[in-house]
Design a protein around this motif. Structure first.
Motif, PDB file in Angstrom:
ATOM      1  N   VAL A 154       0.849  -1.189   0.000  1.00 48.18           N
ATOM      2  CA  VAL A 154       0.000   0.000   0.000  1.00 48.18           C
ATOM      3  C   VAL A 154       0.884   1.238   0.000  1.00 48.18           C
ATOM      4  N   VAL A 155       0.683   2.088  -1.000  1.00 50.12           N
ATOM      5  CA  VAL A 155       1.400   3.351  -1.089  1.00 50.12           C
ATOM      6  C   VAL A 155       0.401   4.467  -0.794  1.00 50.12           C
ATOM      7  N   THR A 156       0.661   5.214   0.261  1.00 47.47           N
ATOM      8  CA  THR A 156      -0.230   6.304   0.630  1.00 47.47           C
ATOM      9  C   THR A 156       0.111   7.539  -0.195  1.00 47.47           C
ATOM     10  N   GLY A 157      -0.847   8.022  -0.949  1.00 55.92           N
ATOM     11  CA  GLY A 157      -0.613   9.185  -1.792  1.00 55.92           C
ATOM     12  C   GLY A 157      -1.719   9.345  -2.804  1.00 55.92           C
ATOM     13  N   ARG A 158      -1.687  10.462  -3.480  1.00 57.87           N
ATOM     14  CA  ARG A 158      -2.701  10.778  -4.484  1.00 57.87           C
ATOM     15  C   ARG A 158      -2.128  10.578  -5.875  1.00 57.87           C
ATOM     16  N   ALA A 159      -2.788   9.721  -6.658  1.00 54.58           N
ATOM     17  CA  ALA A 159      -2.363   9.515  -8.046  1.00 54.58           C
ATOM     18  C   ALA A 159      -2.723  10.745  -8.860  1.00 54.58           C
ATOM     19  N   GLN A 160      -1.732  11.329  -9.473  1.00 54.05           N
ATOM     20  CA  GLN A 160      -1.941  12.562 -10.225  1.00 54.05           C
ATOM     21  C   GLN A 160      -2.087  12.308 -11.720  1.00 54.05           C
ATOM     22  N   ASP A 161      -1.374  11.292 -12.207  1.00 56.04           N
ATOM     23  CA  ASP A 161      -1.451  10.950 -13.620  1.00 56.04           C
ATOM     24  C   ASP A 161      -1.024   9.498 -13.769  1.00 56.04           C
ATOM     25  N   TRP A 162      -1.453   8.855 -14.862  1.00 58.58           N
ATOM     26  CA  TRP A 162      -1.051   7.468 -15.077  1.00 58.58           C
ATOM     27  C   TRP A 162      -1.138   7.114 -16.555  1.00 58.58           C
ATOM     28  N   THR A 163      -0.379   6.078 -16.893  1.00 56.53           N
ATOM     29  CA  THR A 163      -0.387   5.505 -18.235  1.00 56.53           C
ATOM     30  C   THR A 163      -0.667   4.012 -18.066  1.00 56.53           C
ATOM     31  N   ALA A 164      -0.481   3.254 -19.142  1.00 56.32           N
ATOM     32  CA  ALA A 164      -0.726   1.812 -19.084  1.00 56.32           C
ATOM     33  C   ALA A 164       0.241   1.097 -18.144  1.00 56.32           C
ATOM     34  N   ARG A 165       1.384   1.732 -17.823  1.00 53.22           N
ATOM     35  CA  ARG A 165       2.382   1.041 -17.002  1.00 53.22           C
ATOM     36  C   ARG A 165       2.963   1.893 -15.879  1.00 53.22           C
ATOM     37  N   THR A 166       2.558   3.140 -15.756  1.00 57.34           N
ATOM     38  CA  THR A 166       3.136   3.995 -14.726  1.00 57.34           C
ATOM     39  C   THR A 166       2.054   4.812 -14.031  1.00 57.34           C
ATOM     40  N   VAL A 167       2.327   5.149 -12.772  1.00 55.79           N
ATOM     41  CA  VAL A 167       1.473   6.058 -12.004  1.00 55.79           C
ATOM     42  C   VAL A 167       2.372   7.117 -11.386  1.00 55.79           C
TER      43      VAL A 167
END
Length: 322
Positions: A154-167
């Motif tokens: 579990v990574v605590t944080g807010r996802a700001q952007d993502w692609t098919a393989r990265t967040v």
């Protein structure tokens, strides 16, 4: 196979659980705020709203959710819940006829007179629909158990952007994997800048359960792990997400709805919980190679685990060579 799941509500937690069971290594990105799945007592109720609509997959979803809860319990995860049924008081013959048109033959149900209902009702109800296979579940305990059982990082944080393989997280850190599944819910699509329909609901927490079997029409009364709740999703749908809050007019409306269900005397309000649900189901692979399970609206605990299991299976099949 390393999969990043954005969101730790019922959709994200269920996706993480079923991916892990299929052999994936899972990372869950959890913003830790504004989860609609943190509702203290959620109904598992296949007959929805004041029209008695039944989703095409409601019966399968209900059975799937109860089986999942039994599996978690057998594995040592404590999730407060009870499958003691749900009672739907119906005001008159016309409303009953509307409900009856929507009830599938396979649904286990019975019609009772108000006097024969297993819970005392306020005066004025014409009929009672008894759904013996329904019940309630503690939302936060359910989602925590799923994430714990998945063994996910579990990574605590807010996802700001993502692609098919990265967040990419707020702050600039980047996570990499073989697939990304977005389960961000109402606040998640708002942070993403997507157009959407949001609907806020509120629960009042009570010092005791007013009824042992949940009652539901317009609002609902149910037990929870600490006492009971009185709740509803009744605010006007909005194109924008707003922070949690309880308008005074809504408090009065909710208490009024509660007294039409049964006698609330002796129950003390101890607090409130407010959350916002996202409408518009979107499940499966997306353009750009990502995956998604969002927009479960008020059916998160009814359909979420079933749809998550199917998405996990589809994702893992797509990742296999050949």
């Amino acid at each position: 196979m390393n999969v990043i799941v954005i969101g730790a509500g019922i959709a994200g937690a269920s996706v993480a659980y079923f991916l892990a069971r299929a052999g994936a290594q899972v990372t869950v990105v959890d913003a830790g705020a504004h989860r609609a799945s943190d509702v203290p007592s959620a109904l598992i109720n296949p007959v929805r709203g004041q029209s008695g609509g039944v989703d095409a997959r409601a019966l399968d979803g209900m059975r799937f959710t109860w089986t999942l809860l039994r599996d978690l319990e057998a594995a040592g995860h404590a999730v407060p819940h009870a499958q003691l049924g749900v009672l739907r008081p119906i005001p008159d013959d016309r409303a009953r006829a509307r409900f009856e048109r929507n009830l599938p033959a396979a649904l286990n149900h019975a019609w009772l007179s108000p006097a024969d209902a297993p819970e005392p009702l306020a005066p004025g109800w014409g009929h009672v629909l008894h759904l013996p296979d329904g019940g309630w579940v503690d939302g936060p305990a359910f989602t925590r158990a799923l994430v714990q059982a998945s063994g996910a990082q579990v990574v605590t944080g807010r996802a700001q952007d993502w692609t098919a393989r990265t967040v990419t997280l707020a702050g600039g850190d980047t996570l990499s994997g073989d697939a990304v599944v977005f389960c961000g819910g109402s606040v998640g699509v708002t942070w993403r800048g997507e157009a959407a329909t949001h609907r806020r609901g509120t629960l009042l927490t009570l010092d005791r359960a007013v009824t042992r079997v949940p009652l539901s029409f317009g609002a609902y009364l149910a037990p929870d792990a600490r006492g009971g709740v009185l709740g509803a999703t009744f605010e006007t749908p909005s194109p924008t997400w707003t922070p949690d809050g309880l308008p005074l007019a809504s408090l009065g409306w909710l208490l009024g709805k509660g007294t039409t269900l049964t006698d609330l005397r002796g129950a003390r309000v101890t607090g409130h919980w407010t959350g916002t649900r996202l409408s518009g189901l979107n499940a499966g692979p997306q353009e750009g190679g990502t995956w998604r399970l969002t927009g479960l609206s008020s059916k998160g605990f009814l359909l979420g685990p079933l749809l998550a299991a199917e998405l996990a299976s589809e994702l893992m099949s797509a990742a296999r060579p050949g």
